[in-house]
Design a protein around this motif. Structure first.
Motif, mmCIF file in Angstrom:
data_model
loop_
_atom_site.group_PDB
_atom_site.id
_atom_site.type_symbol
_atom_site.label_atom_id
_atom_site.label_comp_id
_atom_site.label_asym_id
_atom_site.label_seq_id
_atom_site.Cartn_x
_atom_site.Cartn_y
_atom_site.Cartn_z
ATOM 1 N N UNK A 125 1.133 -1.455 -0.006
ATOM 2 C CA UNK A 125 0.278 -0.045 0.035
ATOM 3 C C UNK A 125 0.388 1.242 -0.554
ATOM 4 N N UNK A 126 2.086 1.484 0.383
ATOM 5 C CA UNK A 126 3.047 2.258 0.191
ATOM 6 C C UNK A 126 3.804 2.706 -0.513
ATOM 7 N N UNK A 127 4.268 3.834 -1.235
ATOM 8 C CA UNK A 127 5.182 4.365 -1.979
ATOM 9 C C UNK A 127 6.340 4.458 -0.939
ATOM 10 N N UNK A 128 6.217 4.674 -0.025
ATOM 11 C CA UNK A 128 7.958 5.211 0.588
ATOM 12 C C UNK A 128 8.338 6.331 0.282
ATOM 13 N N UNK A 129 7.090 7.058 -0.340
ATOM 14 C CA UNK A 129 7.257 8.706 -0.515
ATOM 15 C C UNK A 129 7.373 9.152 0.818
ATOM 16 N N UNK A 130 7.355 8.573 1.823
ATOM 17 C CA UNK A 130 8.370 9.298 3.190
ATOM 18 C C UNK A 130 8.907 8.656 3.824
ATOM 19 N N UNK A 131 10.654 8.942 3.909
ATOM 20 C CA UNK A 131 11.384 7.966 4.574
ATOM 21 C C UNK A 131 10.253 7.261 6.718
ATOM 22 N N UNK A 132 11.139 6.349 6.629
ATOM 23 C CA UNK A 132 10.337 5.628 7.179
ATOM 24 C C UNK A 132 11.707 5.862 8.776
ATOM 25 N N UNK A 133 10.436 5.775 10.089
ATOM 26 C CA UNK A 133 11.746 5.888 11.313
ATOM 27 C C UNK A 133 10.949 4.143 11.900
ATOM 28 N N UNK A 134 12.001 3.857 12.531
ATOM 29 C CA UNK A 134 11.705 2.401 12.606
ATOM 30 C C UNK A 134 11.423 2.574 14.584
ATOM 31 N N UNK A 135 10.940 2.050 15.125
ATOM 32 C CA UNK A 135 10.101 1.355 16.228
ATOM 33 C C UNK A 135 11.275 2.037 16.816
ATOM 34 N N UNK A 136 12.546 1.210 16.948
ATOM 35 C CA UNK A 136 13.551 1.525 17.322
ATOM 36 C C UNK A 136 14.461 2.239 17.528
ATOM 37 N N UNK A 137 14.279 3.132 16.234
ATOM 38 C CA UNK A 137 15.374 4.279 16.139
ATOM 39 C C UNK A 137 14.205 5.417 16.464
ATOM 40 N N UNK A 138 12.806 4.999 16.650
ATOM 41 C CA UNK A 138 12.233 6.380 17.462
ATOM 42 C C UNK A 138 12.978 6.765 19.305
ATOM 43 N N UNK A 139 13.572 5.815 19.772
ATOM 44 C CA UNK A 139 13.474 6.567 20.900
ATOM 45 C C UNK A 139 15.155 7.492 21.173
ATOM 46 N N UNK A 140 15.512 6.661 19.719
ATOM 47 C CA UNK A 140 16.742 6.839 19.737
ATOM 48 C C UNK A 140 16.693 9.115 19.101
ATOM 49 N N UNK A 141 16.051 9.230 18.157
ATOM 50 C CA UNK A 141 15.569 10.528 17.801
ATOM 51 C C UNK A 141 15.335 11.978 18.666
ATOM 52 N N UNK A 142 16.369 12.635 19.230
ATOM 53 C CA UNK A 142 15.783 13.774 19.653
ATOM 54 C C UNK A 142 14.924 14.904 19.664
ATOM 55 N N UNK A 143 14.405 15.380 19.586
ATOM 56 C CA UNK A 143 13.765 17.358 20.038
ATOM 57 C C UNK A 143 12.921 16.934 18.223
ATOM 58 N N UNK A 144 11.897 15.795 18.490
ATOM 59 C CA UNK A 144 11.242 15.880 17.092
ATOM 60 C C UNK A 144 9.314 16.399 17.482
ATOM 61 N N UNK A 145 8.950 16.459 16.874
ATOM 62 C CA UNK A 145 6.912 15.869 16.996
ATOM 63 C C UNK A 145 6.383 14.955 16.743
ATOM 64 N N UNK A 146 6.100 14.099 17.257
ATOM 65 C CA UNK A 146 4.880 13.032 16.877
ATOM 66 C C UNK A 146 3.865 13.498 16.838
ATOM 67 N N UNK A 147 3.505 13.729 15.327
ATOM 68 C CA UNK A 147 1.937 13.274 14.745
ATOM 69 C C UNK A 147 1.129 12.612 15.009
ATOM 70 N N UNK A 148 -0.307 12.671 15.493
ATOM 71 C CA UNK A 148 -1.237 11.535 15.326
ATOM 72 C C UNK A 148 -2.123 11.964 14.278
ATOM 73 N N UNK A 149 -2.177 10.696 12.865
ATOM 74 C CA UNK A 149 -2.663 10.917 12.425
ATOM 75 C C UNK A 149 -3.782 9.852 11.986
ATOM 76 N N UNK A 150 -4.072 9.187 12.860
ATOM 77 C CA UNK A 150 -5.812 8.884 12.980
ATOM 78 C C UNK A 150 -7.072 9.449 13.664
#
Length: 170
Positions: A37-62
Motif C-alpha cells: 500500500x505504500x510508495x515509500x514517499x516518506x522515509x521510515x523511522x523504525x520503532x527502535x530508532x524513534x527513542x534515539x531521535x531527539x527533539x521531534x514532534x509526533x503527529x498522530x494521523x488517525x
C-alpha cells in the motif's frame, strides 16, 4: 440456466470476491501490507530508532476516536480525514522541525507525510508499522488522561490481525 449477460455478471462478481478474499488473506504482516500500500514517499523511522531521535514532534494521523483510546506519549493529533494545514502550522510553525507521523500501521501517515512535505516541511518521517508495531514491541501507549494503557484502537477487525499485543478496541 444462465445467459451470456448473466454469466458475465456472475464471473465478474466471482472475480471481485476472489480478489477481496486474497487481499484479506494475503495481508499477514505489517511488512507485506506496507509493501503493498505504500510508495515509500516518506522515509521510515523504525520503532527502535524513534527513542534515539531527539527533539521531534509526533503527529498522530488517525481518527480522533482512535487517538482518544491511546496514542504515543506527547503526540499531537492532526487527524486524517479532518487534517488541516492551518492546524498543523499552528502546532509546528518551523518547517525544519523533525516530524514523525504515525497511524495504525503507516499507510494513512504516509499520505499525511506527503502533505506535510508539500507544505514545505523538510524533515518528515513515517513511523514504520505505526502504533501497532510500537505496541507489538512492548512500548507504552497513553490514554486520554495521560496514563499508560494497554488499549489500542484496532481500526477494524481486518487490520486488528496485525496488532499482536495490547487490548484491541473497536
Amino acid at each position: 440456466m444462465l445467459n451470456k449477460r448473466n454469466m458475465n455478471k456472475f464471473l465478474c462478481c466471482l472475480g471481485f470476491v476472489f480478489i477481496a478474499i486474497t487481499t484479506v488473506q494475503g495481508q499477514k504482516s505489517i511488512d507485506q501490507v506496507l509493501k503493498r500500500w505504500n510508495k515509500q514517499s516518506v522515509p521510515y523511522v523504525h520503532v527502535d530508532e524513534l527513542s534515539k531521535i531527539g527533539n521531534s514532534v509526533l503527529l498522530d494521523t488517525r481518527a480522533k476516536e482512535e487517538f482518544n483510546v491511546s496514542h504515543l506519549k506527547n503526540a499531537l493529533w492532526v487527524g486524517y480525514k479532518s487534517f488541516s494545514t492551518d492546524s498543523v502550522r499552528k502546532k509546528v510553525p518551523d518547517n525544519n522541525t523533525a516530524i514523525i507521523v504515525y497511524c495504525s500501521i503507516g499507510v494513512r501517515s504516509e499520505n499525511i507525510g506527503e502533505k506535510l512535505k508539500a507544505m514545505g516541511y523538510t524533515n518528515v518521517k513515517n513511523l514504520y508499522g505505526g502504533i501497532f508495531e510500537w505496541k507489538n514491541n512492548d512500548h507504552a501507549v497513553y490514554g486520554p488522561e495521560g496514563k499508560e494503557t494497554q488499549k489500542i484502537h484496532a481500526f477494524n477487525r481486518h487490520w486488528a490481525k496485525l496488532l499482536i499485543k495490547g487490548e484491541k478496541v473497536y
